[in-house]
Design a protein around this motif. Structure first.
Motif, PDB file in Angstrom:
ATOM      1  N   VAL A  11     -76.448 -22.598 -10.329  1.00  0.00           N
ATOM      2  CA  VAL A  11     -76.954 -23.924  -9.989  1.00  0.00           C
ATOM      3  C   VAL A  11     -78.018 -24.294 -11.024  1.00  0.00           C
ATOM      4  CG1 VAL A  11     -78.161 -25.327  -8.279  1.00  0.00           C
ATOM      5  CG2 VAL A  11     -76.481 -23.618  -7.543  1.00  0.00           C
ATOM      6  N   ASP A  41     -80.458 -27.455 -12.183  1.00  0.00           N
ATOM      7  CA  ASP A  41     -81.025 -28.761 -11.810  1.00  0.00           C
ATOM      8  C   ASP A  41     -80.307 -29.355 -10.605  1.00  0.00           C
ATOM      9  OD1 ASP A  41     -82.736 -28.472 -13.942  1.00  0.00           O
ATOM     10  OD2 ASP A  41     -81.541 -29.678 -15.311  1.00  0.00           O
ATOM     11  N   GLY A  42     -80.016 -28.486  -9.626  1.00  0.00           N
ATOM     12  CA  GLY A  42     -79.404 -28.934  -8.380  1.00  0.00           C
ATOM     13  C   GLY A  42     -77.903 -29.101  -8.424  1.00  0.00           C
ATOM     14  N   VAL A  43     -77.288 -28.816  -9.560  1.00  0.00           N
ATOM     15  CA  VAL A  43     -75.836 -28.972  -9.710  1.00  0.00           C
ATOM     16  C   VAL A  43     -75.205 -27.599  -9.900  1.00  0.00           C
ATOM     17  CG1 VAL A  43     -73.988 -29.992 -11.090  1.00  0.00           C
ATOM     18  CG2 VAL A  43     -76.124 -31.258 -10.732  1.00  0.00           C
ATOM     19  N   CYS A  44     -74.183 -27.306  -9.096  1.00  0.00           N
ATOM     20  CA  CYS A  44     -73.469 -26.043  -9.229  1.00  0.00           C
ATOM     21  C   CYS A  44     -72.408 -26.178 -10.323  1.00  0.00           C
ATOM     22  CB  CYS A  44     -72.802 -25.663  -7.901  1.00  0.00           C
ATOM     23  SG  CYS A  44     -71.973 -24.055  -7.950  1.00  0.00           S
ATOM     24  N   ARG A 104     -80.165 -29.657 -19.792  1.00  0.00           N
ATOM     25  CA  ARG A 104     -80.807 -30.149 -18.591  1.00  0.00           C
ATOM     26  C   ARG A 104     -80.241 -31.527 -18.239  1.00  0.00           C
ATOM     27  NH1 ARG A 104     -83.194 -26.127 -15.772  1.00  0.00           N
ATOM     28  NH2 ARG A 104     -84.532 -24.875 -17.111  1.00  0.00           N
ATOM     29  N   THR A 105     -80.199 -31.823 -16.950  1.00  0.00           N
ATOM     30  CA  THR A 105     -79.696 -33.140 -16.531  1.00  0.00           C
ATOM     31  C   THR A 105     -80.861 -34.087 -16.284  1.00  0.00           C
ATOM     32  OG1 THR A 105     -79.659 -32.383 -14.221  1.00  0.00           O
ATOM     33  CG2 THR A 105     -77.639 -32.160 -15.494  1.00  0.00           C
TER      34      THR A 105
END
Length: 225
Positions: free
Chosen positions: A196, A198-201, A224-225
């Motif tokens: 995971v 920045d909150g994204v798997c 990074r997003t």
């Protein structure tokens, strides 16, 4: 090889020969004190690459030593300065390091190999059936690339990007590599739960590759997003 291939946030320094001498910090010199000359030279030169790259991000020179923690297979991973992610690679005739600020890049993995087939028996150990079908097809359409070696290198780069994000092992059979010979890219589809960021798997990685002067190099950057 790798310079100019990665995003601007990633600093790459590469050398195609070992300098006559490279100064090591005492902690580094101790690691290779009993090693053969070839090992000492590649160890020193790749750290020269890394320190040069770090200096371009404003970091003063310092030792780059293994983490020396966790399971045996993880203990050789380099310990980077706080706020930095990076990766190093070396093979005959090539040394390189890639570093970036962790505020801009979550992880980076690079690898270089000779553009030659992997040793007998290795292909079946590091590939899945669907990958072997792709390798056979690419060998006919683009015979200038040792595709089994390129795939091996891509999996090495994927692992180097994966490990800092997860702290876990990733087996060769846990990721399906699909090269794109026309665009110099590849995808790595994970067959296990991904990290995971920045909150994204993540369910996979994307990378770049290049073959030049008898070498093949691969790189994965997780932005990074």
């Amino acid at each position: 090889m790798l310079e100019g291939l990665l995003p601007a946030d990633v600093v790459v320094v590469e050398l195609f020969a070992d300098p006559p001498s490279v100064d090591l910090f005492p902690q580094e010199a101790e690691i290779v004190a009993q090693a053969v000359d070839k090992r000492r030279r590649e160890f020193a030169t790749v750290r020269l690459c890394a320190r040069t790259a770090l200096s371009r991000l404003g970091h003063a020179p310092g030792p780059i030593v293994p983490m020396d923690e966790g399971p045996a297979w993880a203990r050789r991973a380099p310990r980077w300065p706080d706020g930095i992610v990076g990766s190093m690679t070396h093979c005959d005739g090539y040394r390189a390091a890639a570093v970036a600020r962790s505020s801009q890049v979550a992880s980076v993995g690079v690898d270089a190999e000779p553009n030659a087939p992997v040793p007998d028996g290795v292909r079946d150990m590091v590939t899945l059936p669907e990958e072997r079908a792709t390798l056979d097809r690419l060998a006919l359409s683009h015979p200038d690339v040792a595709w089994d070696r390129m795939l091996f290198s891509a999996k090495e780069s994927v692992f180097k990007a994966w490990f800092p994000l997860t702290g876990r092992w990733l087996d060769f059979t846990d990721c399906v590599i699909t090269p794109d010979p026309e665009h110099g890219t590849f995808t790595g589809e994970l067959k296990v739960p991904g990290p995971v960021v920045d909150g994204v798997c993540l369910d996979g990685f994307t990378g770049q590759w290049r073959n030049v002067s008898g070498l093949v190099a691969t790189a994965v950057v997780v932005a990074r997003t």
